[in-house]
Write a protein that holds these residues in place. Structure first.
Motif, mmCIF file in Angstrom:
data_model
loop_
_atom_site.group_PDB
_atom_site.id
_atom_site.type_symbol
_atom_site.label_atom_id
_atom_site.label_comp_id
_atom_site.label_asym_id
_atom_site.label_seq_id
_atom_site.Cartn_x
_atom_site.Cartn_y
_atom_site.Cartn_z
ATOM 1 N N LEU A 7 0.840 -1.191 0.000
ATOM 2 C CA LEU A 7 0.000 0.000 0.000
ATOM 3 C C LEU A 7 0.883 1.252 0.000
ATOM 4 O O LEU A 7 2.076 1.178 0.294
ATOM 5 C CB LEU A 7 -0.927 -0.032 1.223
ATOM 6 C CG LEU A 7 -1.931 -1.197 1.202
ATOM 7 C CD1 LEU A 7 -2.635 -1.347 2.544
ATOM 8 C CD2 LEU A 7 -2.938 -1.002 0.089
ATOM 9 N N PRO A 8 0.326 2.428 -0.335
ATOM 10 C CA PRO A 8 1.148 3.632 -0.507
ATOM 11 C C PRO A 8 1.963 3.985 0.745
ATOM 12 O O PRO A 8 1.417 4.212 1.816
ATOM 13 C CB PRO A 8 0.102 4.722 -0.818
ATOM 14 C CG PRO A 8 -1.056 3.983 -1.378
ATOM 15 C CD PRO A 8 -1.085 2.677 -0.656
ATOM 16 N N ARG A 9 3.287 4.052 0.588
ATOM 17 C CA ARG A 9 4.177 4.300 1.720
ATOM 18 C C ARG A 9 3.939 5.665 2.356
ATOM 19 O O ARG A 9 4.112 5.831 3.562
ATOM 20 C CB ARG A 9 5.635 4.186 1.263
ATOM 21 C CG ARG A 9 6.038 2.790 0.837
ATOM 22 C CD ARG A 9 7.457 2.801 0.274
ATOM 23 N NE ARG A 9 8.436 3.098 1.306
ATOM 24 C CZ ARG A 9 9.051 2.168 2.028
ATOM 25 N NH1 ARG A 9 8.799 0.895 1.810
ATOM 26 N NH2 ARG A 9 9.937 2.507 2.923
ATOM 27 N N ARG A 10 3.535 6.654 1.561
ATOM 28 C CA ARG A 10 3.381 8.009 2.075
ATOM 29 C C ARG A 10 2.278 8.106 3.132
ATOM 30 O O ARG A 10 2.283 9.030 3.937
ATOM 31 C CB ARG A 10 3.105 8.991 0.929
ATOM 32 C CG ARG A 10 1.797 8.753 0.212
ATOM 33 C CD ARG A 10 1.618 9.693 -0.966
ATOM 34 N NE ARG A 10 0.371 9.452 -1.671
ATOM 35 C CZ ARG A 10 0.206 8.516 -2.593
ATOM 36 N NH1 ARG A 10 1.220 7.733 -2.918
ATOM 37 N NH2 ARG A 10 -0.959 8.358 -3.205
ATOM 38 N N GLU A 11 1.350 7.157 3.110
ATOM 39 C CA GLU A 11 0.245 7.198 4.069
ATOM 40 C C GLU A 11 0.520 6.362 5.317
ATOM 41 O O GLU A 11 -0.217 6.450 6.296
ATOM 42 C CB GLU A 11 -1.031 6.674 3.411
ATOM 43 C CG GLU A 11 -1.482 7.475 2.197
ATOM 44 C CD GLU A 11 -2.651 6.808 1.497
ATOM 45 O OE1 GLU A 11 -3.341 5.997 2.131
ATOM 46 O OE2 GLU A 11 -2.862 7.097 0.304
ATOM 47 N N LEU A 12 1.593 5.575 5.293
ATOM 48 C CA LEU A 12 1.794 4.570 6.330
ATOM 49 C C LEU A 12 2.059 5.183 7.700
ATOM 50 O O LEU A 12 1.432 4.790 8.693
ATOM 51 C CB LEU A 12 2.939 3.639 5.938
ATOM 52 C CG LEU A 12 3.325 2.578 6.968
ATOM 53 C CD1 LEU A 12 2.129 1.713 7.349
ATOM 54 C CD2 LEU A 12 4.457 1.710 6.414
#
Length: 225
Positions: free
Chosen positions: A116-121
């Motif tokens: 899943l998108p790393r920027r949201e993790l």
């Protein structure tokens, strides 16, 4: 029309050491998104085995399991693994945290496995940890966390990737009654708020009481409590 999160139809499992006898049979259950259901039963009735069958980790001997409208048996091993990884979160009695990873890294694991998108993790991990009261413990290794903190990490890990179904196997068996009640309340509130169905198996009447619907597991099926 939205599919049920989980549907079990006449599910049965034979006893491994006595295949002519059923461990359990005629298990019927439908869980809708946002529903919290507890299954009670004594040890040895196959409660954990039932969860493993639902997750596609163990084969059943009768019946049908559908997850998000998909018949699990119709999938090959790779597809079953992907479905489990994307749609199911797990909470275990013994936590199953990876000892070499920090609380933050343990929570993030399903997110990373699903690419899943790393920027949201980071934001997602910290939001869950804040809700669960462990944001100050995110950099600690499991061995430096209390039992209650480890279980909260396990709950956050189960919810991080917004699964359709959370399976909880005796999730408070290692906790004292006060911590157990807190963890179960948070699991129910956070799971249902996110639209996940939560299915918990337990021998504890106190744990089951927190669920919206309670069932008793017997060898011949599930019965309302």
């Amino acid at each position: 029309m939205r599919s049920a999160a989980l549907k079990l139809e006449a599910v049965g499992k034979r006893q491994p050491d006595s295949p002519q006898n059923w461990l359990f049979e005629r298990i019927e259950l439908q869980l809708e998104p946002g529903e919290f259901v507890a299954i009670r039963g004594e040890s040895g009735l196959g409660k954990s085995t039932l969860l493993h069958i639902i997750a596609g980790l163990e084969r059943k001997d009768a019946g049908e399991v559908s997850l998000c409208g998909q018949n699990v048996d119709s999938l090959d091993d790779d597809a079953r693994t992907l479905l489990r990884r994307r749609q199911i979160g797990f909470v275990f009695q013994s936590f199953h945290l990876l000892p070499q990873l920090s609380a933050r890294e343990n929570i993030a694991l399903p997110w990373r496995l699903n690419a899943l998108p790393r920027r949201e993790l980071r934001e997602r991990v910290e939001a869950l940890a804040e809700q669960l009261g462990i944001v100050q413990r995110l950099d600690a290794l499991p061995r430096n966390l209390s039992g209650g903190e480890q279980q909260r990490v396990a709950v956050a890990r189960a919810l991080i990737h917004s699964p359709t179904l959370v399976l909880a196997d005796e999730p408070t068996g290692s906790l004292d009654p006060e911590r157990a009640s807190d963890v179960l309340s948070l699991l129910g509130q956070m799971g249902t708020a996110a639209g996940a169905a939560v299915l918990m198996v337990t021998h504890s009447a106190a744990a089951a009481a927190i669920a919206q619907r309670r069932l008793e597991m017997r060898r011949d099926g599930l019965h309302p409590l």
